[in-house]
Design a protein around this motif. Structure first.
Motif, PDB file in Angstrom:
ATOM      1  N   GLY A 224       9.193   1.517   2.524  1.00 47.37           N
ATOM      2  CA  GLY A 224      10.370   1.533   3.386  1.00 47.37           C
ATOM      3  C   GLY A 224      10.350   0.303   4.274  1.00 47.37           C
ATOM      4  O   GLY A 224       9.300  -0.305   4.498  1.00 47.37           O
ATOM      5  N   GLY A 225      11.521  -0.084   4.788  1.00 51.03           N
ATOM      6  CA  GLY A 225      11.593  -1.203   5.717  1.00 51.03           C
ATOM      7  C   GLY A 225      12.162  -2.482   5.143  1.00 51.03           C
ATOM      8  O   GLY A 225      12.380  -3.440   5.884  1.00 51.03           O
ATOM      9  N   LEU A 226      12.426  -2.529   3.831  1.00 50.84           N
ATOM     10  CA  LEU A 226      12.995  -3.724   3.205  1.00 50.84           C
ATOM     11  C   LEU A 226      14.435  -3.456   2.793  1.00 50.84           C
ATOM     12  O   LEU A 226      14.745  -2.388   2.247  1.00 50.84           O
ATOM     13  CB  LEU A 226      12.176  -4.133   1.976  1.00 50.84           C
ATOM     14  N   HIS A 227      15.306  -4.422   3.082  1.00 55.73           N
ATOM     15  CA  HIS A 227      16.752  -4.299   2.862  1.00 55.73           C
ATOM     16  C   HIS A 227      17.329  -3.193   3.741  1.00 55.73           C
ATOM     17  O   HIS A 227      18.352  -2.587   3.393  1.00 55.73           O
ATOM     18  CB  HIS A 227      17.080  -4.018   1.390  1.00 55.73           C
ATOM     19  N   GLU A 228      16.707  -2.933   4.881  1.00 56.34           N
ATOM     20  CA  GLU A 228      17.180  -1.884   5.779  1.00 56.34           C
ATOM     21  C   GLU A 228      16.538  -2.077   7.147  1.00 56.34           C
ATOM     22  O   GLU A 228      15.546  -2.786   7.297  1.00 56.34           O
ATOM     23  CB  GLU A 228      16.821  -0.492   5.229  1.00 56.34           C
ATOM     24  N   ILE A 229      17.129  -1.438   8.153  1.00 58.66           N
ATOM     25  CA  ILE A 229      16.531  -1.374   9.482  1.00 58.66           C
ATOM     26  C   ILE A 229      16.002   0.042   9.662  1.00 58.66           C
ATOM     27  O   ILE A 229      16.770   1.005   9.715  1.00 58.66           O
ATOM     28  CB  ILE A 229      17.555  -1.705  10.588  1.00 58.66           C
ATOM     29  N   GLY A 230      14.691   0.177   9.723  1.00 66.53           N
ATOM     30  CA  GLY A 230      14.097   1.495   9.920  1.00 66.53           C
ATOM     31  C   GLY A 230      13.189   1.922   8.791  1.00 66.53           C
ATOM     32  O   GLY A 230      12.967   1.190   7.822  1.00 66.53           O
ATOM     33  N   LYS A 231      12.605   3.122   8.932  1.00 61.82           N
ATOM     34  CA  LYS A 231      11.648   3.785   8.033  1.00 61.82           C
ATOM     35  C   LYS A 231      10.611   2.822   7.467  1.00 61.82           C
ATOM     36  O   LYS A 231      10.329   2.790   6.273  1.00 61.82           O
ATOM     37  CB  LYS A 231      12.343   4.615   6.967  1.00 61.82           C
ATOM     38  N   ASN A 232       9.978   2.068   8.359  1.00 62.30           N
ATOM     39  CA  ASN A 232       8.977   1.094   7.939  1.00 62.30           C
ATOM     40  C   ASN A 232       7.717   1.784   7.432  1.00 62.30           C
ATOM     41  O   ASN A 232       7.171   2.677   8.083  1.00 62.30           O
ATOM     42  CB  ASN A 232       8.621   0.184   9.121  1.00 62.30           C
ATOM     43  N   MET A 233       7.242   1.334   6.260  1.00 62.46           N
ATOM     44  CA  MET A 233       6.011   1.863   5.679  1.00 62.46           C
ATOM     45  C   MET A 233       5.516   0.871   4.625  1.00 62.46           C
ATOM     46  O   MET A 233       6.224   0.556   3.672  1.00 62.46           O
ATOM     47  CB  MET A 233       6.235   3.230   5.053  1.00 62.46           C
ATOM     48  N   TYR A 234       4.291   0.394   4.821  1.00 66.16           N
ATOM     49  CA  TYR A 234       3.720  -0.616   3.939  1.00 66.16           C
ATOM     50  C   TYR A 234       2.316  -0.175   3.531  1.00 66.16           C
ATOM     51  O   TYR A 234       1.700   0.668   4.195  1.00 66.16           O
ATOM     52  CB  TYR A 234       3.681  -1.975   4.647  1.00 66.16           C
ATOM     53  N   ALA A 235       1.811  -0.729   2.424  1.00 67.61           N
ATOM     54  CA  ALA A 235       0.505  -0.294   1.935  1.00 67.61           C
ATOM     55  C   ALA A 235      -0.248  -1.460   1.312  1.00 67.61           C
ATOM     56  O   ALA A 235       0.346  -2.343   0.682  1.00 67.61           O
ATOM     57  CB  ALA A 235       0.661   0.831   0.922  1.00 67.61           C
ATOM     58  N   ILE A 236      -1.574  -1.434   1.500  1.00 74.52           N
ATOM     59  CA  ILE A 236      -2.503  -2.368   0.867  1.00 74.52           C
ATOM     60  C   ILE A 236      -3.411  -1.531  -0.038  1.00 74.52           C
ATOM     61  O   ILE A 236      -4.029  -0.567   0.423  1.00 74.52           O
ATOM     62  CB  ILE A 236      -3.366  -3.122   1.902  1.00 74.52           C
ATOM     63  N   GLU A 237      -3.492  -1.887  -1.321  1.00 81.45           N
ATOM     64  CA  GLU A 237      -4.272  -1.100  -2.272  1.00 81.45           C
ATOM     65  C   GLU A 237      -5.261  -1.981  -3.020  1.00 81.45           C
ATOM     66  O   GLU A 237      -4.909  -3.072  -3.497  1.00 81.45           O
ATOM     67  CB  GLU A 237      -3.332  -0.423  -3.280  1.00 81.45           C
ATOM     68  N   ASP A 238      -6.526  -1.533  -3.100  1.00 81.96           N
ATOM     69  CA  ASP A 238      -7.484  -2.150  -4.008  1.00 81.96           C
ATOM     70  C   ASP A 238      -7.961  -1.082  -4.991  1.00 81.96           C
ATOM     71  O   ASP A 238      -7.363   0.002  -5.093  1.00 81.96           O
ATOM     72  CB  ASP A 238      -8.640  -2.821  -3.251  1.00 81.96           C
ATOM     73  N   ALA A 239      -9.021  -1.342  -5.731  1.00 78.59           N
ATOM     74  CA  ALA A 239      -9.442  -0.426  -6.785  1.00 78.59           C
ATOM     75  C   ALA A 239      -9.844   0.941  -6.248  1.00 78.59           C
ATOM     76  O   ALA A 239      -9.694   1.958  -6.933  1.00 78.59           O
ATOM     77  CB  ALA A 239     -10.602  -1.043  -7.556  1.00 78.59           C
ATOM     78  N   ASN A 240     -10.349   0.988  -5.000  1.00 77.61           N
ATOM     79  CA  ASN A 240     -10.898   2.230  -4.456  1.00 77.61           C
ATOM     80  C   ASN A 240     -10.101   2.833  -3.311  1.00 77.61           C
ATOM     81  O   ASN A 240     -10.265   4.012  -3.009  1.00 77.61           O
ATOM     82  CB  ASN A 240     -12.332   1.993  -3.969  1.00 77.61           C
TER      83      ASN A 240
END
Length: 554
Positions: free
Chosen positions: A13-29
């Motif tokens: 969330g948070g892209l092409h919009e204002i609000g509901k921001n949520m981002y993630a970083i993922e590795d193998a574990n």
């Protein structure tokens, strides 16, 4: 699927919009999530209270999700947390004031006891398998804001949080420029930076200016002062407190969120209110008007908030008089302008003096303008860049700013929610996406209102409903009495007698034409009625009301 050495970065969330921001970083574990906010619906989303990110991907991989890190306490960053934790219960890491606001939400949802809340600050360091996380302080329109630094197998990834560079901030809450510069000197592979004001030239004005203008307005006010701002903007609340003290006014708080947030801020030492300044709304009439300041919610024109009710004279025990002053100390979020201007009009009709708009100096943005954004890019010196937190045009302008200060063309990714940037061998690429959508919340207890329900609501709002009541004998499966058709939101029955008569005749014919086996199947009977009545109504009116057959056996 993330390979052993690969790091993946994406937004829910948070892209092409204002609000509901949520981002993630993922590795193998591990997966580490940053923020979980909400946004408010527009008029087309009937009956919906909140929109939050779709976390289906995280639910599928919940054993990998190690933490939720929260950059600050605004609703577009914390509003979805209770709904997230009900499905993926992981430790929540946030600063002291932000945790106080999160606790309010978890208490409301009865989740506080089940949630592990861990306090951090800009000096904290966390370890999640192969991923190390540290933080830096940024200045924004709410206390205790941080940016996040991920040390991964591929290099350093930085999330800016929401920020501006205010050289004269409230409470001396400066951004940690030296630490940011050090992070940049050591090398940043990827920067995610907010884009809210990427279209606005110059630098964001200082919060100090607002305090001076509020004090001037209080000095010139003759009656009561009503001032509305975001409850979470504790810096602005402190300015109101200071102005009230200077002009010898008592302070009344209106609105549940204002009362709750002020309680948290005072308890945790972020707000200094003189003893005996706060009074209850019921004693307002016992003091002269020039001794009263009312601080309330509703700066975004919310219909049920205190400010809207004051503007229509519907707030019990508190009345706006012609000599009173109304101050809107917050700018309208895009989409709220109509509601805000309606409230302003209503206050003018009451004869009050109204001070509003950025031109009056009662509000400055907590989000950096172009020069602030360029300074962040210059300090971090990223090899790759993802503009976040904004509508497409904002992300586009932020990309141009990045290229103007040295980010190589082709190294900026303009993403949609769900697009994945994979980092491997120091190279970033975007070739895949994960399925994401929005989740609609209808009241505190009803989550994820589906597309079928929304289609039904849209149909009801546009074309209304026809209820067809038929009474059938249990033994002979024949109509005992004539059908009764009731219109709700479709046509006025008093003026559509001929149409209703035709529908009732069609219902009788449809029932009599049914096969014997179909007469014993309620579902088949109802389907036939919906189809035949719907076709007749559309042919007559070019409308498609919802057809609701009700079969009564006697």
């Amino acid at each position: 699927m993330t390979t052993i050495n690969e790091i993946s970065v994406f937004a829910l969330g948070g892209l092409h919009e204002i609000g509901k921001n949520m981002y993630a970083i993922e590795d193998a574990n591990s997966i580490v999530v940053i923020d979980c906010g909400n946004k408010f619906p527009d008029e087309s989303l009937l009956g919906i209270d909140l929109i939050i990110p779709d976390i289906s991907y995280l639910e599928e991989k919940k054993e990998k999700v190690k933490a939720l890190i929260v950059t600050h306490g605004h609703e577009d960053h914390i509003g979805g947390i209770p709904f997230f934790l009900k499905k993926v219960n992981v430790p929540v890491y946030a600063t002291r004031f932000t945790l106080g606001l999160i606790e309010l939400k978890l208490t409301e949802h009865k989740l506080l006891r089940e949630t592990q809340l861990i306090e951090i600050d800009s000096k904290s360091e966390l370890k999640f398998d192969e991923m190390t996380v540290e933080f830096f302080k940024v200045n924004h329109s709410i206390p205790d804001c941080i940016g996040v630094v991920f040390h991964t197998s591929q290099g350093v990834i930085v999330h800016s949080g929401d920020f501006k560079f205010d050289l004269t901030p409230m409470n001396n809450d400066h951004s940690d420029l030296h630490k940011m510069a050090k992070i940049g000197e050591e090398g940043v592979l990827l920067l995610l930076s907010e884009s809210t004001n990427a279209e606005r030239s110059g630098a964001s004005p200082s919060e100090e200016m607002v305090g001076q203008n509020i004090e001037a307005a209080f000095k010139h006010a003759t009656g009561k002062v009503f001032i509305s701002t975001f409850a979470s903007n504790i810096y602005r609340v402190q300015q109101v407190v200071d102005a009230a003290k200077l002009t010898n006014r008592k302070l009344v708080l209106l609105g549940r969120s204002m009362v709750n947030v002020v309680d948290v801020a005072m308890e945790r030492g972020y707000l200094n209110v003189p003893e005996n300044m706060l009074i209850d709304q019921h004693v307002i009439d016992e003091l002269p008007p020039e001794r009263i300041c009312v601080l309330c919610t509703g700066s975004q024109g919310e219909p049920m908030a205190a400010l809207a009710r004051l503007s229509t004279g519907n707030f019990r025990g508190v009345t706006v008089l012609p000599e009173d002053t109304i101050i809107l100390a917050a700018g309208p979020i895009p989409g709220n302008e109509k509601n805000v201007t309606q409230i302003i009009d209503q206050f003018y009709e009451l004869g009050a003096k109204v001070i509003y708009g950025t031109g009056k100096g009662m509000h400055v943005s907590g989000h950096g303008y172009q020069e602030d954004l360029k300074l962040m890019l210059t300090l971090m010196k990223p090899k790759y860049f993802i503009p976040i937190h904004g509508e497409y045009r904002m992300l586009h302008h932020h990309r141009l700013l990045a290229e103007s200060v040295g980010v190589e063309k082709g190294h900026t990714f303009l993403l949609k929610n769900g697009d994945v940037v994979d980092l491997e061998n120091g190279i970033a690429s975007q070739t895949r996406s994960i399925p994401v959508d929005s989740t609609y919340i209808d009241g505190i207890g009803f989550e994820d209102v589906g597309d079928l329900i929304m289609r039904d609501r849209k149909q009801l709002s546009e074309d209304g409903m026809l209820v067809v009541v038929i009474t059938i004998s249990k033994r002979e499966r024949k109509l005992i009495s004539p059908p009764d058709t009731i219109s709700r939101g479709f046509v006025d029955q008093r003026e559509a007698n001929e149409l209703i008569r035709k529908i009732n005749q069609l219902v009788k014919k449809t029932i009599s034409d049914l096969d014997t086996s179909d007469k014993y199947s309620w579902n088949t009977m109802k389907q036939k009625l919906r189809k035949t009545v719907g076709q007749q109504v559309f042919a007559e009116t070019r409308k498609k009301p919802m057809i609701l057959p009700i079969v009564i056996e006697v």
